[in-house]
Design an enzyme around this catalytic site. Structure first.
Site, mmCIF file in Angstrom:
data_model
loop_
_atom_site.group_PDB
_atom_site.id
_atom_site.type_symbol
_atom_site.label_atom_id
_atom_site.label_comp_id
_atom_site.label_asym_id
_atom_site.label_seq_id
_atom_site.Cartn_x
_atom_site.Cartn_y
_atom_site.Cartn_z
ATOM 1 N N ASN A 9 -22.129 -12.909 49.938
ATOM 2 C CA ASN A 9 -21.858 -12.912 51.379
ATOM 3 C C ASN A 9 -21.322 -14.291 51.758
ATOM 4 O O ASN A 9 -22.085 -15.242 51.872
ATOM 5 C CB ASN A 9 -23.148 -12.602 52.149
ATOM 6 C CG ASN A 9 -22.956 -12.740 53.658
ATOM 7 O OD1 ASN A 9 -21.833 -12.822 54.149
ATOM 8 N ND2 ASN A 9 -24.051 -12.770 54.395
ATOM 9 N N TRP A 10 -20.021 -14.351 51.957
ATOM 10 C CA TRP A 10 -19.395 -15.642 52.267
ATOM 11 C C TRP A 10 -19.702 -16.108 53.693
ATOM 12 O O TRP A 10 -19.409 -17.237 54.038
ATOM 13 C CB TRP A 10 -17.886 -15.532 52.119
ATOM 14 C CG TRP A 10 -17.389 -15.498 50.711
ATOM 15 C CD1 TRP A 10 -18.118 -15.294 49.564
ATOM 16 C CD2 TRP A 10 -16.025 -15.677 50.283
ATOM 17 N NE1 TRP A 10 -17.298 -15.326 48.472
ATOM 18 C CE2 TRP A 10 -16.012 -15.561 48.879
ATOM 19 C CE3 TRP A 10 -14.827 -15.906 50.959
ATOM 20 C CZ2 TRP A 10 -14.832 -15.685 48.136
ATOM 21 C CZ3 TRP A 10 -13.652 -16.016 50.226
ATOM 22 C CH2 TRP A 10 -13.661 -15.912 48.829
ATOM 23 N N LYS A 11 -20.227 -15.204 54.526
ATOM 24 C CA LYS A 11 -20.400 -15.515 55.953
ATOM 25 C C LYS A 11 -19.066 -16.036 56.508
ATOM 26 O O LYS A 11 -18.013 -15.622 56.052
ATOM 27 C CB LYS A 11 -21.525 -16.516 56.158
ATOM 28 C CG LYS A 11 -22.810 -16.115 55.443
ATOM 29 C CD LYS A 11 -23.975 -16.880 55.950
ATOM 30 C CE LYS A 11 -25.168 -16.652 55.047
ATOM 31 N NZ LYS A 11 -26.423 -16.875 55.720
ATOM 32 N N HIS A 95 -27.029 -7.278 58.903
ATOM 33 C CA HIS A 95 -27.460 -8.625 58.490
ATOM 34 C C HIS A 95 -28.263 -9.241 59.635
ATOM 35 O O HIS A 95 -27.948 -9.026 60.809
ATOM 36 C CB HIS A 95 -26.238 -9.493 58.161
ATOM 37 C CG HIS A 95 -26.612 -10.760 57.444
ATOM 38 N ND1 HIS A 95 -27.124 -11.846 58.112
ATOM 39 C CD2 HIS A 95 -26.581 -11.108 56.128
ATOM 40 C CE1 HIS A 95 -27.389 -12.804 57.228
ATOM 41 N NE2 HIS A 95 -27.057 -12.380 56.018
ATOM 42 N N GLU A 97 -28.284 -12.061 60.851
ATOM 43 C CA GLU A 97 -27.501 -12.882 61.785
ATOM 44 C C GLU A 97 -26.828 -12.010 62.844
ATOM 45 O O GLU A 97 -26.606 -12.453 63.969
ATOM 46 C CB GLU A 97 -26.483 -13.731 60.996
ATOM 47 C CG GLU A 97 -27.189 -14.847 60.253
ATOM 48 C CD GLU A 97 -26.475 -15.337 59.013
ATOM 49 O OE1 GLU A 97 -25.265 -15.085 58.847
ATOM 50 O OE2 GLU A 97 -27.154 -15.992 58.182
ATOM 51 N N GLU A 167 -33.859 -8.849 52.875
ATOM 52 C CA GLU A 167 -33.557 -10.256 53.137
ATOM 53 C C GLU A 167 -34.569 -10.816 54.130
ATOM 54 O O GLU A 167 -34.384 -10.678 55.350
ATOM 55 C CB GLU A 167 -32.144 -10.396 53.723
ATOM 56 C CG GLU A 167 -31.037 -10.006 52.778
ATOM 57 C CD GLU A 167 -29.780 -10.839 53.026
ATOM 58 O OE1 GLU A 167 -29.242 -11.362 52.058
ATOM 59 O OE2 GLU A 167 -29.369 -10.983 54.196
ATOM 60 N N GLY A 173 -30.686 -18.967 53.770
ATOM 61 C CA GLY A 173 -30.073 -20.268 54.023
ATOM 62 C C GLY A 173 -31.064 -21.413 54.139
ATOM 63 O O GLY A 173 -30.696 -22.503 54.584
ATOM 64 N N SER A 212 -31.795 -17.200 49.662
ATOM 65 C CA SER A 212 -31.855 -18.397 48.809
ATOM 66 C C SER A 212 -31.912 -18.062 47.319
ATOM 67 O O SER A 212 -32.617 -18.732 46.553
ATOM 68 C CB SER A 212 -33.033 -19.291 49.227
ATOM 69 O OG SER A 212 -32.819 -19.790 50.539
ATOM 70 N N GLY A 233 -25.846 -15.655 49.576
ATOM 71 C CA GLY A 233 -25.074 -16.349 50.598
ATOM 72 C C GLY A 233 -24.480 -17.636 50.047
ATOM 73 O O GLY A 233 -23.449 -17.627 49.377
ATOM 74 N N GLY A 234 -25.142 -18.749 50.318
ATOM 75 C CA GLY A 234 -24.615 -20.070 49.974
ATOM 76 C C GLY A 234 -24.107 -20.186 48.546
ATOM 77 O O GLY A 234 -23.019 -20.725 48.310
#
Ligand code: PEP
Length: 252
Positions: A9-11, A95, A97, A167, A173, A212, A233-234
């Protein structure tokens, strides 16, 4: 045996120039790990770039949100059919977010998952609790409620066309992943809840863990019996880290 899916997930990250090496490296690395599936969930404007670079590669691509509507007066939204035109295979729905920042309800998330499936996409449906909910002992009730809405909205017969992702919001994150025990407990509970509707669907559905995930914790998490891959993600923004997570999953 469920195939493990490693999803990035590049966001809201990326640039045309920067994506080039990342996508090429991920595609090349994914080709060396044929027992896994790889996908990258990228911002809408980069879909043509992904389509050009990843077509016929070992890595599919997709988006991070989809409208529950097919077309019409929905300024700013993108339909499943539009995503299919750019070769998307997967789309994230629900998600945290989007649930938190855009007020997406359980029912809306379920409607988006349905629209995705009807449009030929596989939704990766996210569920997860806040830290306050975990500390109040509500984790299984919260994710159970979120899952029930999806089962109700899709009907259990469509569930095999979806992927679930647990998640925990406090792990996204933050660098603080769920422990193996915490993750396995929730994954097993999700699968058990699906089994109340259909045993075969429960045995087959992929449930990803996200929050994470990094090369240093991937082997332990990906080795757990009810974890079928990672939503990353990251670490998905670095090809070496993303592929190392895949290598760990392949070994686990
Ligand atoms: C995510 O964005 O879905 C996620 C899990 O992020 P991170 O891996 O950075 O925690």
């Amino acid at each position: 045996m469920r195939t493990k899916l490693i999803a990035g997930n590049w966001k809201m990250h990326g640039s045309l120039a920067g994506n080039l090496a990342l996508l090429q490296s991920v595609a090349a690395g994914a080709a060396t790990l044929p027992t896994l599936s790889f996908t990258v969930l990228i911002p809408f404007p980069y879909l043509p770039q992904a389509q050009a670079l990843l077509a016929n590669s070992a890595c599919s691509w997709g988006a991070q949100d989809v409208s529950e509507a097919a077309s019409g007066a929905y300024t700013g939204e993108v339909s499943a059919a539009m995503l299919r035109e750019f070769g998307c295979q997967y789309v994230i729905v629900g998600h945290s977010e989007r649930r938190q920042r855009h007020g997406e309800s359980d029912a809306r998330v379920a409607a988006k998952a349905l629209a995705a499936i009807e449009g030929g996409l596989t939704p990766i449906v996210c569920v997860g609790e806040t830290l306050a909910e975990r500390e109040a002992g509500q984790t299984l009730a919260v994710v159970g409620r979120q899952l029930d809405a999806v089962i109700q909205g899709l009907g259990v017969q469509r569930l095999p066309h979806a992927v679930l992702a647990y998640e925990p919001i406090w792990a996204i994150g933050t660098g603080r992943s769920a422990s193996a025990q915490q993750a396995q407990e929730v994954h097993a509970a999700l699968r058990q809840r699906v089994s109340q509707s259909d045993l075969v669907v429960a045995a087959g559905i992929q449930i990803l863990y996200g929050g994470s995930v990094k090369p240093s914790n991937a082997l332990e998490l990906m080795g757990l019996p009810d974890i079928d891959g990672a939503l990353v993600g990251g670490a998905s923004l670095n090809a070496d880290d993303f592929l190392d997570i895949g290598r760990a999953a392949a070994r686990a």
